[in-house]
Design an enzyme around this catalytic site. Structure first.
Site, PDB file in Angstrom:
ATOM      1  CB  CYS A 186       2.048  47.730  34.617  1.00  0.00           C
ATOM      2  SG  CYS A 186       0.773  48.955  34.880  1.00  0.00           S
ATOM      3  CB  CYS A 212      -3.002  49.359  34.049  1.00  0.00           C
ATOM      4  SG  CYS A 212      -3.849  48.849  35.474  1.00  0.00           S
ATOM      5  CB  CYS A 214       4.605  46.479  37.562  1.00  0.00           C
ATOM      6  SG  CYS A 214       4.295  46.659  39.322  1.00  0.00           S
ATOM      7  CB  CYS A 258     -11.584  50.032  37.167  1.00  0.00           C
ATOM      8  SG  CYS A 258      -9.804  49.923  37.270  1.00  0.00           S
ATOM      9  CD  GLU A 300      -6.164  53.817  30.244  1.00  0.00           C
ATOM     10  OE1 GLU A 300      -5.169  53.874  29.549  1.00  0.00           O
ATOM     11  OE2 GLU A 300      -6.592  52.753  30.753  1.00  0.00           O
ATOM     12  CB  CYS A 317       2.323  54.192  38.022  1.00  0.00           C
ATOM     13  SG  CYS A 317       2.581  53.134  39.466  1.00  0.00           S
TER      14      CYS A 317
END
Ligand code: SAH
Length: 354
Positions: free
Chosen positions: A128, A342, A125, A114, A101, A121
Site C-alpha cells: 500500500c 490508495c 501494509c 471513497c 486523496e 497511515c
C-alpha cells in the site's frame, strides 16, 4: 487565529460538531434555539464554504461565528478523470498544507465516494502506497465530511454511498470516524443511511467490537489478504500484533450484534497469495460464515516489488471459493486509465513538490 499565551491555537472546527454540541455553543453565545437548525443546515445540507454565505443569519452572528470557529474547506488541487467510466480522483489541499486523496465512482446503483480518514497511515501494509511516509495526522470529522460534500458539489451529483477505503486506518482514528458517521447519517444534514457507509479496516479487534456497540449499522470490511497468520504477517505488519484467532471472532461478534454481513477483502498478489491451495485454505477459514469475499487484483506500487495476479489465477481463485460455497466477487476496476490505488496520487504530488 486566537492568541493564547502568545501561541497560535486552532479554533474549533464547526463542521465537526454534532447538532447537540452546536446547540450548546450557540446557547453560550446567547443565540435563540431556532438558530441551531439554520446553522446546521448551512453546514451540512447547503454545505457552505464560508460564513458569509449564511445569508439568513445576521451579519453580527456570522462575524461572531467566524471569530469563534474554523470552517474547514478543502481546496481541489488536482483531479484525474477516467475516460472509461467517469471515475474521478481528487487531490484536496487541507488548511495546514497537507494533501489527501478522495475518489468519485459512478455505478448503476448510485454514486459512491471513497474518502481518506488520515493523512498517511501507520499500519505499514507492504503493498500500500498510503503508508510509505507513515502517519502525518488524523483527519477531523469535518475534514472527512468535506471530502464528501466537495465531491458532490464539484460533480453536481448525489452521493449515495461512502466507503472509508482511502488513505488511513479508520479504526486508528476511532472517535473522529464515528463522529463522521453520525454526522453523515444525521437527517438534518446529508441524511445518508449508515447502511450505505462501508468501513474498511486492517483488523483492530478491540475497535471492531467497540464499533459493534455504537448502534450504527455500517458495513464492515476486513482486509484479510491472506488465508493464515504466517502469510498475513508477511503482507501486513498489524498481523504480528493481532492473530486471525482474535480478528475473526471480532468480525463474528460484529455480525451478531449488527446483523450486517461482513465483507472480506483479499488483494491478489501474483505468486504471493494467489495459489489454488491458498484459495482452499481461505475457503476453509471462512466456512460457515455468512460473508462475502471481495477479490482485488493488486495495484502495483512503484516502490514495491509486488505484481498483479494473472487473469487465469484470479478466476481460478474465485472458482475455488464458490465451489466451497463462499460468496465471492472480483472487484470491478474503476478508473483503470487514471491509475493509482490508495495514496499513489498524493505520493506523486509530494514528489513533484519536494
Ligand atoms: N486501512 C483500511 C482502509 C484503507 S485501504 C484497510 O486496511 O482496510 C482499502 C483497501 O485497499 C484495503 O483492503 C487495502 O488493503 C487495499 N489496498 C491498499 N493498497 C492496495 C493496492 N496497491 N492494491 C490493492 N489493494 C490495495
Amino acid at each position: 487565529m486566537e492568541e493564547m499565551c502568545g501561541r497560535e491555537v486552532r479554533k474549533a472546527d464547526i463542521r465537526s460538531l454534532s447538532f447537540e454540541e452546536l446547540s450548546e455553543e450557540l446557547a453560550l453565545m446567547g443565540e435563540k434555539p431556532f438558530r441551531v437548525g439554520q446553522v446546521f443546515s448551512w453546514l451540512h445540507e447547503k454545505q457552505a464554504a464560508d460564513f458569509s454565505e449564511m445569508t439568513d443569519l445576521s451579519k453580527s452572528l456570522r462575524e461572531a461565528l467566524a471569530r469563534r470557529f474554523e470552517l474547514t474547506v478543502l481546496k481541489p488541487v488536482d483531479v484525474l478523470v477516467s475516460e472509461l467510466d467517469g471515475t474521478r480522483k481528487y487531490l484536496f489541499g487541507l488548511p495546514d498544507g497537507n494533501v489527501i486523496e478522495s475518489v468519485w465512482m459512478e455505478y448503476h446503483h448510485g454514486n459512491s465516494v471513497c474518502i481518506s480518514t488520515q493523512v498517511g497511515c501507520r499500519m505499514g501494509c507492504r503493498f500500500c502506497a498510503s503508508t510509505l511516509g507513515g502517519l502525518v495526522r488524523n483527519l477531523s470529522p469535518g475534514e472527512m465530511l468535506e471530502q464528501v460534500y466537495r465531491m458532490g458539489r464539484l460533480t453536481g451529483k448525489r452521493v449515495s454511498n461512502v466507503v472509508l477505503m482511502g488513505s488511513g486506518e479508520p479504526l486508528d482514528n476511532y472517535e473522529n470516524v464515528v463522529r463522521f458517521i453520525r454526522l453523515a447519517a444525521d437527517v438534518r444534514g446529508l441524511n445518508l443511511s449508515a447502511r450505505n457507509i462501508t468501513l474498511s479496516t486492517c483488523g483492530l479487534p478491540e475497535e471492531i467490537r467497540r464499533l459493534a456497540g455504537e448502534g450504527l449499522p455500517v458495513t464492515l470490511a476486513l482486509s484479510l489478504h491472506a488465508p493464515n497468520d504466517e502469510k498475513r504477517r508477511e503482507l501486513m505488519p498489524v498481523a504480528r500484533r493481532y492473530s486471525l484467532r482474535e480478528v475473526l471472532p471480532a468480525c463474528d461478534f460484529y455480525f451478531e450484534r449488527t446483523g450486517r454481513r461482513v465483507s472480506f477483502e483479499y488483494s491478489l498478489v501474483g505468486g504471493v497469495n494467489d495459489a489454488r491451495e491458498e484459495a482452499e485454505e481461505l475457503a476453509a477459514l471462512l466456512s460457515g460464515r455468512n460473508c462475502h469475499v471481495n477479490l482485488i487484483p493488486v495495484n502495483p506500487v512503484k516502490e514495491r516489488k509486488y505484481v498483479r495476479s494473472g487473469r487465469r489465477a484470479i478466476l481460478d481463485f474465485k472458482n475455488v471459493l464458490e465451489k466451497n460455497e463462499i460468496n465471492a466477487t472480483i472487484r470491478r476496476e474503476m478508473g483503470r486509465d487514471i491509475d493509482g490505488a490508495c495514496g499513489q496520487l498524493r505520493r506523486s504530488y509530494q514528489k513533484a513538490h519536494s
